[in-house]
Design a protein around this motif. Structure first.
Motif, PDB file in Angstrom:
ATOM      1  N   LEU A  62      47.426  52.009  41.073  1.00  0.00           N
ATOM      2  CA  LEU A  62      45.990  52.021  41.381  1.00  0.00           C
ATOM      3  C   LEU A  62      45.722  51.905  42.883  1.00  0.00           C
ATOM      4  N   ARG A 233      40.080  49.157  36.435  1.00  0.00           N
ATOM      5  CA  ARG A 233      40.294  50.096  35.330  1.00  0.00           C
ATOM      6  C   ARG A 233      38.959  50.448  34.661  1.00  0.00           C
ATOM      7  N   LYS A 238      39.704  53.942  33.127  1.00  0.00           N
ATOM      8  CA  LYS A 238      41.114  54.067  32.715  1.00  0.00           C
ATOM      9  C   LYS A 238      41.499  53.002  31.701  1.00  0.00           C
TER      10      LYS A 238
END
Ligand SMILES: *[C@@H]1O[C@H](CO)[C@@H](O)[C@H](O)[C@H]1NC(C)=O
Length: 238
Positions: A62, A233, A238
């Motif tokens: 990330l 996220r 995600k």
């Protein structure tokens, strides 16, 4: 009117032609990085947990989607995480009080470097200068209002303070109020979660009675990091 329009149209055409297909594709697919502000005092500025959290971003693939933001860009502890090129921006100010940051500074900082996520640990200096629990809680409330005024969708992490090796009672009193305070101010649009940086943090995890040593940094990163990754996220879908 005819000629200026013609010129504007041909300029637009020229710049479209000049951009390569790859550049155009990048413009369309590169999303803005998520802006994360590490906000605090010396426990944010002259420590290494920010760097350790960055390693967690890297491990989760990330790191290219996030950036730390703030008026400061420094690594005063010479932290050397696994990720060499970690982002050293932050809003940690050694010796500063939550009440002063809430009253005089946070609004300007967020104007200068807007944030999608703010994580903060503050109150230690307030405690050592004799501010009351109520004054610190009021400062927290004011800060949340400022964050939401700057960005109504700010995702917020508040840390329960690490212990002080002396006069720890005031730290405990504030920490005890944080969960109910956070639940009360929590909203779907601008969630608040609590990072428990206190439980299991021993005074032997402090290097000087106030600041985390290497093990203390690991504890803070292990409490803050997963909450931050959750937010990232969620934000990225995600
Ligand atoms: C705030 O709400 C979110 C769900 O929207 C929840 O996950 C979180 O635990 C809540 N925070 C607190 C402090 O209750």
């Amino acid at each position: 009117m005819f000629f200026p329009n013609l010129i504007l149209n041909s300029l637009a055409l020229t710049s479209a032609v000049l951009a390569s297909p790859i550049e155009l594709a990048e413009r369309q697919t590169t999303p803005q990085k998520l802006r994360i502000m590490p906000l605090g005092d010396s426990i944010t500025e002259i420590t290494c947990w920010r760097a350790l959290v960055w390693d967690q971003f890297a491990a989760a693939n990330l790191a290219s989607s996030v950036q730390y933001v703030g008026s400061q860009n420094s690594n005063p502890q010479n932290c050397r995480p696994t990720t060499a090129n970690w982002d050293q921006h932050h809003e940690g100010h050694s010796g500063w009080l939550a009440v002063d940051i809430a009253n005089n500074y946070l609004e300007g900082w967020l104007k200068k470097t807007p944030a999608d996520i703010v994580m903060f640990m503050l109150g230690t200096n307030d405690v050592t200068r004799g501010k009351s629990t109520a004054e610190v809680m009021d400062a927290y409330t004011k800060m949340v209002g400022i964050m939401r005024g700057a960005n109504p969708r700010t995702k917020i992490i508040i840390d329960q303070m690490i212990p002080l090796s002396y006069s720890n009672a005031a730290v405990q009193a504030i920490n005890a109020q944080i969960p109910a305070w956070a639940a009360k101010l929590n909203t779907t649009e601008s969630p608040i979660v609590v990072a428990d940086c206190y439980t299991g943090f021993k005074t032997s995890d402090l290097r000087d009675g106030v600041h985390p040593n290497a093990n203390g940094d690991k504890i803070i990163a292990s409490r803050v990091g997963p909450l931050l990754l959750n937010y990232v996220r969620q934000s990225l879908g995600k």
